[in-house]
Design a protein around this motif. Structure first.
Motif, PDB file in Angstrom:
ATOM      1  N   GLY A 109      38.224  20.101 139.770  1.00 31.57           N
ATOM      2  CA  GLY A 109      36.853  20.439 139.312  1.00 31.57           C
ATOM      3  C   GLY A 109      35.929  19.514 138.789  1.00 31.57           C
ATOM      4  O   GLY A 109      35.533  18.470 138.527  1.00 31.57           O
ATOM      5  N   ALA A 110      35.026  20.208 137.895  1.00 30.63           N
ATOM      6  CA  ALA A 110      33.086  19.670 137.017  1.00 30.63           C
ATOM      7  C   ALA A 110      33.499  20.258 136.494  1.00 30.63           C
ATOM      8  O   ALA A 110      33.199  21.610 136.176  1.00 30.63           O
ATOM      9  CB  ALA A 110      32.594  19.532 138.689  1.00 30.63           C
ATOM     10  N   ILE A 111      32.362  20.074 135.373  1.00 27.30           N
ATOM     11  CA  ILE A 111      31.665  20.253 134.149  1.00 27.30           C
ATOM     12  C   ILE A 111      29.773  20.617 134.605  1.00 27.30           C
ATOM     13  O   ILE A 111      29.874  19.983 135.745  1.00 27.30           O
ATOM     14  CB  ILE A 111      31.829  19.927 133.049  1.00 27.30           C
ATOM     15  CG1 ILE A 111      33.218  19.091 132.346  1.00 27.30           C
ATOM     16  CG2 ILE A 111      30.995  20.523 132.028  1.00 27.30           C
ATOM     17  CD1 ILE A 111      33.321  17.689 131.165  1.00 27.30           C
ATOM     18  N   LEU A 112      29.576  21.416 134.057  1.00 29.01           N
ATOM     19  CA  LEU A 112      28.446  21.555 134.196  1.00 29.01           C
ATOM     20  C   LEU A 112      27.990  20.728 133.442  1.00 29.01           C
ATOM     21  O   LEU A 112      27.890  20.780 132.838  1.00 29.01           O
ATOM     22  CB  LEU A 112      27.881  23.212 134.226  1.00 29.01           C
ATOM     23  CG  LEU A 112      28.980  24.209 135.293  1.00 29.01           C
ATOM     24  CD1 LEU A 112      28.673  25.652 135.193  1.00 29.01           C
ATOM     25  CD2 LEU A 112      28.153  24.196 136.762  1.00 29.01           C
ATOM     26  N   PRO A 113      26.268  20.728 133.576  1.00 28.08           N
ATOM     27  CA  PRO A 113      24.810  20.314 133.082  1.00 28.08           C
ATOM     28  C   PRO A 113      24.894  21.430 132.183  1.00 28.08           C
ATOM     29  O   PRO A 113      24.608  22.461 132.986  1.00 28.08           O
ATOM     30  CB  PRO A 113      24.097  19.933 133.855  1.00 28.08           C
ATOM     31  CG  PRO A 113      24.284  20.507 135.419  1.00 28.08           C
ATOM     32  CD  PRO A 113      25.769  20.759 135.230  1.00 28.08           C
ATOM     33  N   PHE A 114      24.491  20.958 130.747  1.00 27.37           N
ATOM     34  CA  PHE A 114      23.824  22.054 129.696  1.00 27.37           C
ATOM     35  C   PHE A 114      22.643  22.486 130.250  1.00 27.37           C
ATOM     36  O   PHE A 114      21.433  21.805 131.269  1.00 27.37           O
ATOM     37  CB  PHE A 114      23.787  21.698 128.743  1.00 27.37           C
ATOM     38  CG  PHE A 114      22.564  21.722 128.397  1.00 27.37           C
ATOM     39  CD1 PHE A 114      22.177  19.578 128.478  1.00 27.37           C
ATOM     40  CD2 PHE A 114      22.307  22.280 127.650  1.00 27.37           C
ATOM     41  CE1 PHE A 114      21.043  19.645 128.534  1.00 27.37           C
ATOM     42  CE2 PHE A 114      20.823  20.991 126.915  1.00 27.37           C
ATOM     43  CZ  PHE A 114      19.888  19.391 127.334  1.00 27.37           C
ATOM     44  N   GLY A 115      22.119  23.789 130.259  1.00 24.24           N
ATOM     45  CA  GLY A 115      20.482  24.265 130.229  1.00 24.24           C
ATOM     46  C   GLY A 115      20.304  23.588 131.991  1.00 24.24           C
ATOM     47  O   GLY A 115      18.922  23.756 131.631  1.00 24.24           O
ATOM     48  N   LEU A 116      20.882  24.697 132.716  1.00 21.54           N
ATOM     49  CA  LEU A 116      20.166  24.738 134.172  1.00 21.54           C
ATOM     50  C   LEU A 116      19.422  23.145 134.744  1.00 21.54           C
ATOM     51  O   LEU A 116      20.102  22.205 134.150  1.00 21.54           O
ATOM     52  CB  LEU A 116      19.415  25.702 133.905  1.00 21.54           C
ATOM     53  CG  LEU A 116      19.835  27.441 134.035  1.00 21.54           C
ATOM     54  CD1 LEU A 116      18.815  27.827 133.705  1.00 21.54           C
ATOM     55  CD2 LEU A 116      21.273  27.362 135.005  1.00 21.54           C
ATOM     56  N   HIS A 117      18.216  23.373 135.112  1.00 19.46           N
ATOM     57  CA  HIS A 117      17.750  22.678 135.710  1.00 19.46           C
ATOM     58  C   HIS A 117      17.132  21.448 134.431  1.00 19.46           C
ATOM     59  O   HIS A 117      16.689  19.849 134.835  1.00 19.46           O
ATOM     60  CB  HIS A 117      16.336  22.310 136.723  1.00 19.46           C
ATOM     61  CG  HIS A 117      15.214  23.890 135.979  1.00 19.46           C
ATOM     62  ND1 HIS A 117      15.715  24.748 135.663  1.00 19.46           N
ATOM     63  CD2 HIS A 117      14.242  23.388 135.840  1.00 19.46           C
ATOM     64  CE1 HIS A 117      15.242  25.478 135.398  1.00 19.46           C
ATOM     65  NE2 HIS A 117      14.230  23.965 134.954  1.00 19.46           N
ATOM     66  N   LYS A 118      16.849  21.737 133.507  1.00 16.41           N
ATOM     67  CA  LYS A 118      16.280  20.626 132.055  1.00 16.41           C
ATOM     68  C   LYS A 118      17.448  20.117 131.855  1.00 16.41           C
ATOM     69  O   LYS A 118      17.329  18.862 131.559  1.00 16.41           O
ATOM     70  CB  LYS A 118      16.045  21.885 131.481  1.00 16.41           C
ATOM     71  CG  LYS A 118      14.855  22.892 131.854  1.00 16.41           C
ATOM     72  CD  LYS A 118      14.450  23.362 130.514  1.00 16.41           C
ATOM     73  CE  LYS A 118      13.581  24.689 131.138  1.00 16.41           C
ATOM     74  NZ  LYS A 118      12.460  25.972 130.393  1.00 16.41           N
ATOM     75  N   GLY A 119      18.441  20.900 131.387  1.00 17.02           N
ATOM     76  CA  GLY A 119      19.678  19.967 131.246  1.00 17.02           C
ATOM     77  C   GLY A 119      20.288  18.628 132.334  1.00 17.02           C
ATOM     78  O   GLY A 119      20.299  17.827 131.528  1.00 17.02           O
ATOM     79  N   GLY A 120      20.563  19.461 133.824  1.00 15.60           N
ATOM     80  CA  GLY A 120      20.697  18.668 133.895  1.00 15.60           C
ATOM     81  C   GLY A 120      19.802  17.424 134.656  1.00 15.60           C
ATOM     82  O   GLY A 120      20.170  15.862 134.882  1.00 15.60           O
ATOM     83  N   GLY A 121      18.281  17.801 134.570  1.00 12.81           N
ATOM     84  CA  GLY A 121      17.740  16.332 134.690  1.00 12.81           C
ATOM     85  C   GLY A 121      17.573  15.212 133.346  1.00 12.81           C
ATOM     86  O   GLY A 121      17.227  14.517 134.337  1.00 12.81           O
ATOM     87  N   LEU A 122      17.699  15.750 132.217  1.00 16.32           N
ATOM     88  CA  LEU A 122      18.192  14.923 130.582  1.00 16.32           C
ATOM     89  C   LEU A 122      19.345  13.813 131.667  1.00 16.32           C
ATOM     90  O   LEU A 122      19.599  12.726 131.125  1.00 16.32           O
ATOM     91  CB  LEU A 122      17.997  15.965 130.040  1.00 16.32           C
ATOM     92  CG  LEU A 122      18.613  14.740 128.377  1.00 16.32           C
ATOM     93  CD1 LEU A 122      17.191  13.837 128.179  1.00 16.32           C
ATOM     94  CD2 LEU A 122      18.317  15.940 127.350  1.00 16.32           C
ATOM     95  N   ALA A 123      20.619  14.965 132.100  1.00 10.72           N
ATOM     96  CA  ALA A 123      21.557  13.902 132.044  1.00 10.72           C
ATOM     97  C   ALA A 123      21.331  13.086 133.350  1.00 10.72           C
ATOM     98  O   ALA A 123      22.015  11.646 133.004  1.00 10.72           O
ATOM     99  CB  ALA A 123      22.535  14.747 132.704  1.00 10.72           C
ATOM    100  N   VAL A 124      20.232  13.605 134.625  1.00  8.29           N
ATOM    101  CA  VAL A 124      19.913  11.984 135.230  1.00  8.29           C
ATOM    102  C   VAL A 124      18.929  11.231 134.451  1.00  8.29           C
ATOM    103  O   VAL A 124      19.373  10.249 134.798  1.00  8.29           O
ATOM    104  CB  VAL A 124      19.164  12.944 136.299  1.00  8.29           C
ATOM    105  CG1 VAL A 124      18.263  11.572 137.688  1.00  8.29           C
ATOM    106  CG2 VAL A 124      20.164  13.668 137.765  1.00  8.29           C
ATOM    107  N   ILE A 125      18.555  11.702 133.800  1.00 10.00           N
ATOM    108  CA  ILE A 125      17.819  10.577 133.182  1.00 10.00           C
ATOM    109  C   ILE A 125      18.253   9.559 131.747  1.00 10.00           C
ATOM    110  O   ILE A 125      17.993   8.254 131.558  1.00 10.00           O
ATOM    111  CB  ILE A 125      16.840  11.486 131.658  1.00 10.00           C
ATOM    112  CG1 ILE A 125      15.878  12.372 133.153  1.00 10.00           C
ATOM    113  CG2 ILE A 125      15.478  10.261 131.056  1.00 10.00           C
ATOM    114  CD1 ILE A 125      14.898  11.312 133.890  1.00 10.00           C
ATOM    115  N   CYS A 126      19.012   9.620 131.122  1.00  8.47           N
ATOM    116  CA  CYS A 126      20.461   9.227 130.663  1.00  8.47           C
ATOM    117  C   CYS A 126      20.764   8.175 131.385  1.00  8.47           C
ATOM    118  O   CYS A 126      21.005   7.268 131.403  1.00  8.47           O
ATOM    119  CB  CYS A 126      21.510  10.303 130.119  1.00  8.47           C
ATOM    120  SG  CYS A 126      20.750  11.231 128.532  1.00  8.47           S
TER     121      CYS A 126
END
Ligand code: NAD
Length: 367
Positions: free
Chosen positions: A233-250
Motif C-alpha cells: 500500500g502507501a502512506i498518505l501525504p499530510f494536509g490534503l493538497h497542501k501537504g501533498g504539494g509541500l512533499a512535491v516541493i521537497c
C-alpha cells in the motif's frame, strides 16, 4: 498512532547506557570514535525527544548498509561547488550524522560571513531527524529552513489524489533561535506519518490510526503491514493538497535543485535498503535582516501572544513547535527510553553481528 498496547513488551534503558551501547556497536562495526559518537548523539536524542522512528531503532538498518556498501563509514562532506554564499556539498553516501553536521558547520560559517548561505547537500546516507540540523543552526543564533527528499529505495507515499506511492516521506523543517531560550523547531515528515513510525507500529504489532495508510487498491487501512508485505500500500501525504504539494516541493528543491536527484524511476531500487537523503538548507543570520535584537524581541512577543490563547477543550496548554519534544525529553531523561521488544531484539542481534562484547550490552529493565 493508535494507543493500543504493544503485544511484544518493552524495555527501558537509561539514555547514557543506550548511548554507550550504540557507540560500541558502531565502533565494533568500524566507525571511528568521532563518527560513532555523532551517530549515538543523534539517535539517542531522537529517542529522548520521542521520535523513536528516528532513534536507535535505525541502527540495524545502518549496520546492514555499512555491510553492503550503501553507507560508507568514516567518510566526510566534500564541497563540490563553491559560490561563497551558495554551496553544494557531496555526502558520498557517508553517515548522515557526520555529513549533515559538517555541511551545516560550513553553512553556519558562510551565513555569518555573508548574512545567508544556501547549502545544497546531496547524496548523504540517512540524515535522521531534520530538527537536529535546525537546532545546530539555532545554537549558532541562525534561522534555518530545510527541505529534504529521499531516494534509493521504493516509493512509500502516494501523491495527493493518487492510489499508489510515488515518493517518500520528504521532511521539512524550520528552526528559529531564541535568546536565552530553546529554539522554535517545526520539523515533520510531509507524509501523514514518518515511515519509521510505521516500522515501530509493525514491530509492536499494533494497528495505526485511521487516515494514515491506504492498501494496494487505494482503500484506507490501519494495518502497518501493508508497507512491509506485498502487495504494498502507501502512506498518505499530510494536509490534503497542501501537504501533498509541500512533499512535491521537497523533492524538487532537495532532489532537483541541489543536483542530488529526485525520487523517480532513475533512482528507485526495488528491494533495496539504500537510504539517500538530499537537503536544501537556507541559513539566515537575523543580524543581516531586521537586526538580531529586533528579531529576538519580536519572536518573544509573538510567541508569548500565541501561547496566551485560551486552550481548546481537552488541551492543557498551547505549545509551540519544539516544546512537545522537550517535555518528552524531561520524562525520558528521568524514566529511561522505552524501546519495544522487537526493536530491542534487533539491536541485540546487530550487536552480535558486529561481535560486540557481552559486557557492553546494557542491562535492560522489562517494563
Ligand atoms: P510529528 O508529526 O511528530 O510532528 C513533529 C512536529 O510537530 C515538531 O515540530 C513538534 O514540535 C510539532 N508538534 C507536535 N505536537 C505539537 C503540539 N501539540 N503543539 C505544537 N507543536 C507540535 O513528526 P513526524 O512527521 O512524525 O516526523 C518525525 C521525525 O522524522 C522528524 O524529526 C523528521 O525530520 C524525521 N524524518 C526524517 C526523514 C529522513 O529522510 N531523514 C524522513 C521523514 C521524517
Amino acid at each position: 498512532m493508535a494507543e493500543a498496547k504493544s503485544s511484544v513488551g518493552e524495555v527501558r534503558i537509561a539514555p547514557d547506557r543506550l548511548h554507550a551501547f550504540v557507540t560500541a556497536i558502531c565502533r565494533a562495526d568500524g566507525s571511528a570514535a568521532d563518527e560513532a559518537k555523532l551517530i549515538a548523539d543523534h539517535l539517542v536524542l531522537a529517542n529522548l525527544f520521542g521520535h523513536d522512528s528516528h532513534g536507535v531503532g535505525m541502527i540495524p538498518h545502518y549496520i546492514q548498509n555499512t555491510g553492503n556498501g550503501a553507507c560508507v563509514r568514516n567518510h566526510h562532506a566534500k564541497i563540490e561547488r563553491d559560490n561563497g554564499a551558495v554551496i553544494v556539498v557531496d555526502g558520498g553516501a557517508g553517515y548522515g550524522q557526520v555529513i549533515a553536521k559538517e555541511a551545516m558547520d560550513i553553512g553556519i560559517e558562510r551565513a555569518r560571513k555573508h548574512g545567508v548561505c544556501v547549502v545544497g547537500l546531496k547524496n548523504s546516507h540517512h540524515i535522521g531527524r531534520i530538527g537536529h540540523w535546525g537546532e545546530q543552526c539555532a545554537r549558532a543564533g541562525l534561522v534555518s529552513i530545510h527541505w529534504v527528499n529521499v531516494h534509493g529505495h521504493k516509493p512509500l507515499v502516494a501523491p495527493f489524489g493518487g492510489a499508489e506511492a510515488r515518493f517518500t516521506t520528504n521532511p521539512y523543517c524550520t528552526a528559529i533561535p531564541r535568546k536565552g531560550r530553546e529554539p522554535i523547531v517545526l520539523d515533520f515528515a510531509t507524509s501523514q506519518v514518518a515511515m519509521g513510525k510505521v516500522r515501530v507500529a509493525n514491530n509492536k504489532k499494533v494497528q495505526m490510526d485511521e487516515g494514515l495508510l491506504i492498501d494496494v487498491n487505494g482503500f484506507p487501512t490501519t494495518h502497518p503491514g501493508v508497507m512491509y508485505n506485498p502487495p504494498y500500500g502507501a502512506i498518505l501525504p499530510f494536509g490534503l493538497h497542501k501537504g501533498g504539494g509541500l512533499a512535491v516541493i521537497c523533492d524538487l528543491l532537495a532532489g532537483a535543485l541541489t543536483g542530488g536527484r529526485t525520487h523517480s524511476p532513475r533512482t528507485i531500487k526495488q528491494n533495496s535498503t539504500d537510504i539517500i537523503n538530499n537537503m536544501l538548507s537556507i541559513i539566515i543570520d537575523p543580524d543581516s535582516m531586521g537586526g538580531t535584537a529586533f528579531f529576538e524581541d519580536e519572536v518573544d512577543t509573538f510567541i508569548d501572544w500565541v501561547k496566551s490563547a485560551r486552550p481548546a477543550p481537552g488541551v492543557d496548554e498551547v505549545l509551540t513547535p519544539g516544546e512537545p519534544e522537550r517535555m518528552r525529553r524531561a520524562d525520558r531523561e528521568k524514566n529511561g527510553v522505552p524501546i519495544d521488544g522487537t526493536t530491542w531484539q534487533q539491536l541485540l542481534d546487530t550487536a552480535q553481528k558486529v561481535r560486540l562484547n557481552d559486557t557492553e550490552i546494557p542491562h535492560a529493565v522489562i517494563a
